[in-house]
Design a protein around this motif. Sequence first.
Motif, PDB file in Angstrom:
ATOM      1  N   TYR A 104      -0.893  -7.173   9.245  1.00 15.28           N
ATOM      2  CA  TYR A 104      -1.444  -6.450  10.390  1.00 15.28           C
ATOM      3  C   TYR A 104      -1.793  -7.383  11.545  1.00 15.28           C
ATOM      4  O   TYR A 104      -2.402  -6.967  12.519  1.00 15.28           O
ATOM      5  CB  TYR A 104      -2.684  -5.655   9.962  1.00 15.28           C
ATOM      6  N   GLY A 105      -1.444  -8.655  11.373  1.00 15.71           N
ATOM      7  CA  GLY A 105      -1.636  -9.581  12.483  1.00 15.71           C
ATOM      8  C   GLY A 105      -3.026 -10.165  12.612  1.00 15.71           C
ATOM      9  O   GLY A 105      -3.354 -10.762  13.648  1.00 15.71           O
ATOM     10  N   LEU A 106      -3.855 -10.018  11.612  1.00 16.01           N
ATOM     11  CA  LEU A 106      -5.216 -10.547  11.697  1.00 16.01           C
ATOM     12  C   LEU A 106      -5.787 -10.756  10.297  1.00 16.01           C
ATOM     13  O   LEU A 106      -5.233 -10.292   9.310  1.00 16.01           O
ATOM     14  CB  LEU A 106      -6.124  -9.609  12.499  1.00 16.01           C
ATOM     15  N   GLU A 107      -6.894 -11.483  10.277  1.00 12.03           N
ATOM     16  CA  GLU A 107      -7.681 -11.717   9.050  1.00 12.03           C
ATOM     17  C   GLU A 107      -6.855 -12.339   7.928  1.00 12.03           C
ATOM     18  O   GLU A 107      -6.996 -11.973   6.758  1.00 12.03           O
ATOM     19  CB  GLU A 107      -8.362 -10.418   8.595  1.00 12.03           C
ATOM     20  N   TYR A 108      -6.048 -13.306   8.276  1.00 13.37           N
ATOM     21  CA  TYR A 108      -5.219 -13.952   7.267  1.00 13.37           C
ATOM     22  C   TYR A 108      -6.023 -14.792   6.291  1.00 13.37           C
ATOM     23  O   TYR A 108      -5.535 -15.120   5.212  1.00 13.37           O
ATOM     24  CB  TYR A 108      -4.172 -14.828   7.943  1.00 13.37           C
ATOM     25  N   THR A 109      -7.234 -15.158   6.671  1.00 12.28           N
ATOM     26  CA  THR A 109      -8.057 -15.984   5.792  1.00 12.28           C
ATOM     27  C   THR A 109      -8.899 -15.168   4.831  1.00 12.28           C
ATOM     28  O   THR A 109      -9.596 -15.729   3.990  1.00 12.28           O
ATOM     29  CB  THR A 109      -8.992 -16.881   6.622  1.00 12.28           C
ATOM     30  N   GLU A 110      -8.849 -13.851   4.938  1.00 10.64           N
ATOM     31  CA  GLU A 110      -9.735 -12.978   4.167  1.00 10.64           C
ATOM     32  C   GLU A 110      -9.064 -12.460   2.906  1.00 10.64           C
ATOM     33  O   GLU A 110      -7.909 -12.022   2.927  1.00 10.64           O
ATOM     34  CB  GLU A 110     -10.174 -11.789   5.025  1.00 10.64           C
ATOM     35  N   LEU A 111      -9.806 -12.449   1.825  1.00  7.91           N
ATOM     36  CA  LEU A 111      -9.269 -11.981   0.544  1.00  7.91           C
ATOM     37  C   LEU A 111      -8.761 -10.540   0.631  1.00  7.91           C
ATOM     38  O   LEU A 111      -7.727 -10.207   0.032  1.00  7.91           O
ATOM     39  CB  LEU A 111     -10.348 -12.073  -0.533  1.00  7.91           C
ATOM     40  N   HIS A 112      -9.466  -9.680   1.348  1.00 11.42           N
ATOM     41  CA  HIS A 112      -9.118  -8.259   1.354  1.00 11.42           C
ATOM     42  C   HIS A 112      -7.784  -7.971   2.036  1.00 11.42           C
ATOM     43  O   HIS A 112      -7.249  -6.876   1.914  1.00 11.42           O
ATOM     44  CB  HIS A 112     -10.245  -7.439   1.990  1.00 11.42           C
ATOM     45  N   THR A 113      -7.235  -8.950   2.764  1.00 12.94           N
ATOM     46  CA  THR A 113      -5.924  -8.768   3.390  1.00 12.94           C
ATOM     47  C   THR A 113      -4.810  -8.676   2.349  1.00 12.94           C
ATOM     48  O   THR A 113      -3.764  -8.082   2.595  1.00 12.94           O
ATOM     49  CB  THR A 113      -5.654  -9.933   4.348  1.00 12.94           C
ATOM     50  N   TYR A 114      -5.035  -9.251   1.201  1.00 18.53           N
ATOM     51  CA  TYR A 114      -3.987  -9.435   0.202  1.00 18.53           C
ATOM     52  C   TYR A 114      -4.143  -8.462  -0.965  1.00 18.53           C
ATOM     53  O   TYR A 114      -5.209  -8.374  -1.581  1.00 18.53           O
ATOM     54  CB  TYR A 114      -4.013 -10.881  -0.297  1.00 18.53           C
ATOM     55  N   ARG A 115      -3.069  -7.734  -1.248  1.00 22.64           N
ATOM     56  CA  ARG A 115      -3.115  -6.702  -2.285  1.00 22.64           C
ATOM     57  C   ARG A 115      -2.499  -7.152  -3.601  1.00 22.64           C
ATOM     58  O   ARG A 115      -2.871  -6.653  -4.657  1.00 22.64           O
ATOM     59  CB  ARG A 115      -2.342  -5.463  -1.808  1.00 22.64           C
ATOM     60  N   TYR A 116      -1.526  -8.059  -3.527  1.00 25.86           N
ATOM     61  CA  TYR A 116      -0.731  -8.394  -4.708  1.00 25.86           C
ATOM     62  C   TYR A 116      -0.895  -9.870  -4.999  1.00 25.86           C
ATOM     63  O   TYR A 116      -0.533 -10.712  -4.177  1.00 25.86           O
ATOM     64  CB  TYR A 116       0.737  -8.041  -4.466  1.00 25.86           C
ATOM     65  N   TRP A 117      -1.403 -10.173  -6.175  1.00 28.50           N
ATOM     66  CA  TRP A 117      -1.790 -11.538  -6.521  1.00 28.50           C
ATOM     67  C   TRP A 117      -0.909 -12.111  -7.623  1.00 28.50           C
ATOM     68  O   TRP A 117      -0.535 -11.394  -8.576  1.00 28.50           O
ATOM     69  CB  TRP A 117      -3.247 -11.558  -6.974  1.00 28.50           C
ATOM     70  N   GLY A 118      -0.616 -13.415  -7.480  1.00 27.31           N
ATOM     71  CA  GLY A 118       0.046 -14.135  -8.550  1.00 27.31           C
ATOM     72  C   GLY A 118      -0.924 -14.415  -9.690  1.00 27.31           C
ATOM     73  O   GLY A 118      -2.125 -14.132  -9.594  1.00 27.31           O
ATOM     74  N   GLN A 119      -0.401 -15.015 -10.741  1.00 26.39           N
ATOM     75  CA  GLN A 119      -1.182 -15.215 -11.950  1.00 26.39           C
ATOM     76  C   GLN A 119      -2.100 -16.430 -11.879  1.00 26.39           C
ATOM     77  O   GLN A 119      -2.966 -16.602 -12.749  1.00 26.39           O
ATOM     78  CB  GLN A 119      -0.253 -15.326 -13.174  1.00 26.39           C
ATOM     79  N   GLY A 120      -1.914 -17.271 -10.888  1.00 30.12           N
ATOM     80  CA  GLY A 120      -2.720 -18.478 -10.763  1.00 30.12           C
ATOM     81  C   GLY A 120      -2.090 -19.641 -11.505  1.00 30.12           C
ATOM     82  O   GLY A 120      -1.404 -19.465 -12.522  1.00 30.12           O
ATOM     83  N   THR A 121      -2.317 -20.839 -10.977  1.00 29.60           N
ATOM     84  CA  THR A 121      -1.813 -22.041 -11.619  1.00 29.60           C
ATOM     85  C   THR A 121      -2.826 -23.167 -11.423  1.00 29.60           C
ATOM     86  O   THR A 121      -3.418 -23.302 -10.357  1.00 29.60           O
ATOM     87  CB  THR A 121      -0.431 -22.423 -11.055  1.00 29.60           C
ATOM     88  N   GLN A 122      -3.021 -23.961 -12.446  1.00 32.44           N
ATOM     89  CA  GLN A 122      -4.038 -25.012 -12.422  1.00 32.44           C
ATOM     90  C   GLN A 122      -3.505 -26.261 -11.721  1.00 32.44           C
ATOM     91  O   GLN A 122      -2.393 -26.725 -12.018  1.00 32.44           O
ATOM     92  CB  GLN A 122      -4.464 -25.371 -13.840  1.00 32.44           C
ATOM     93  N   VAL A 123      -4.317 -26.806 -10.839  1.00 31.13           N
ATOM     94  CA  VAL A 123      -4.052 -28.103 -10.226  1.00 31.13           C
ATOM     95  C   VAL A 123      -5.219 -29.020 -10.586  1.00 31.13           C
ATOM     96  O   VAL A 123      -6.375 -28.694 -10.307  1.00 31.13           O
ATOM     97  CB  VAL A 123      -3.907 -27.991  -8.699  1.00 31.13           C
ATOM     98  N   THR A 124      -4.902 -30.131 -11.220  1.00 30.96           N
ATOM     99  CA  THR A 124      -5.912 -31.105 -11.625  1.00 30.96           C
ATOM    100  C   THR A 124      -5.603 -32.419 -10.940  1.00 30.96           C
ATOM    101  O   THR A 124      -4.456 -32.887 -10.978  1.00 30.96           O
ATOM    102  CB  THR A 124      -5.910 -31.291 -13.143  1.00 30.96           C
ATOM    103  N   VAL A 125      -6.614 -33.019 -10.314  1.00 31.74           N
ATOM    104  CA  VAL A 125      -6.430 -34.277  -9.593  1.00 31.74           C
ATOM    105  C   VAL A 125      -7.368 -35.306 -10.200  1.00 31.74           C
ATOM    106  O   VAL A 125      -8.592 -35.130 -10.170  1.00 31.74           O
ATOM    107  CB  VAL A 125      -6.718 -34.111  -8.094  1.00 31.74           C
ATOM    108  N   SER A 126      -6.804 -36.365 -10.737  1.00 28.46           N
ATOM    109  CA  SER A 126      -7.609 -37.408 -11.349  1.00 28.46           C
ATOM    110  C   SER A 126      -7.925 -38.489 -10.324  1.00 28.46           C
ATOM    111  O   SER A 126      -7.088 -38.842  -9.493  1.00 28.46           O
ATOM    112  CB  SER A 126      -6.880 -38.011 -12.543  1.00 28.46           C
ATOM    113  N   SER A 127      -9.125 -39.032 -10.417  1.00 30.80           N
ATOM    114  CA  SER A 127      -9.548 -40.057  -9.447  1.00 30.80           C
ATOM    115  C   SER A 127      -9.204 -41.455  -9.938  1.00 30.80           C
ATOM    116  O   SER A 127      -8.806 -41.651 -11.078  1.00 30.80           O
ATOM    117  CB  SER A 127     -11.043 -39.934  -9.206  1.00 30.80           C
TER     118      SER A 127
END
Length: 127
Positions: A104-127
């Motif tokens: 809709y051209g706005l609120e791209y940073t907001e969670l409610h803009t998005y209806r369909y979600w992927g399953q998620g993937t883990q990113v681990t960063v070691s120091s």
Amino acid sequence: QVQPVQSGGGLVQAGGSLRLSCTASERTFSSYVVGWFRQAPGKEREFVAAITALWRGGNTYYADSVKGRFTTARDNAENTVYLQMNSLKPDDAAVYYCAAGPDYGLEYTELHTYRYWGQGTQVTVSS
């Protein structure tokens, strides 16, 4: 309606790079805005990046914390959106999600803009 499927992620040393992929089988995927979010343990899910629908120009937006290090882009031939993550820091460690929604051209940073979600993937960063 689309069903994003994620791949990529894993363990990397600080300063390293990873690429996440978000793919949908539906050819309409390019007509949705696609966002990337992440959630670390004990924290709220936060915006990382977004790329607008192809018909809106495929413009990109980034959180200040990742600007200059992360890039999102579409490969329309592959029906895929990528998140290239460079110069990773321990603070970038989280479960990363891609999501699609009507553009809709706005609120791209907001969670409610998005209806369909992927399953998620883990990113681990070691120091």
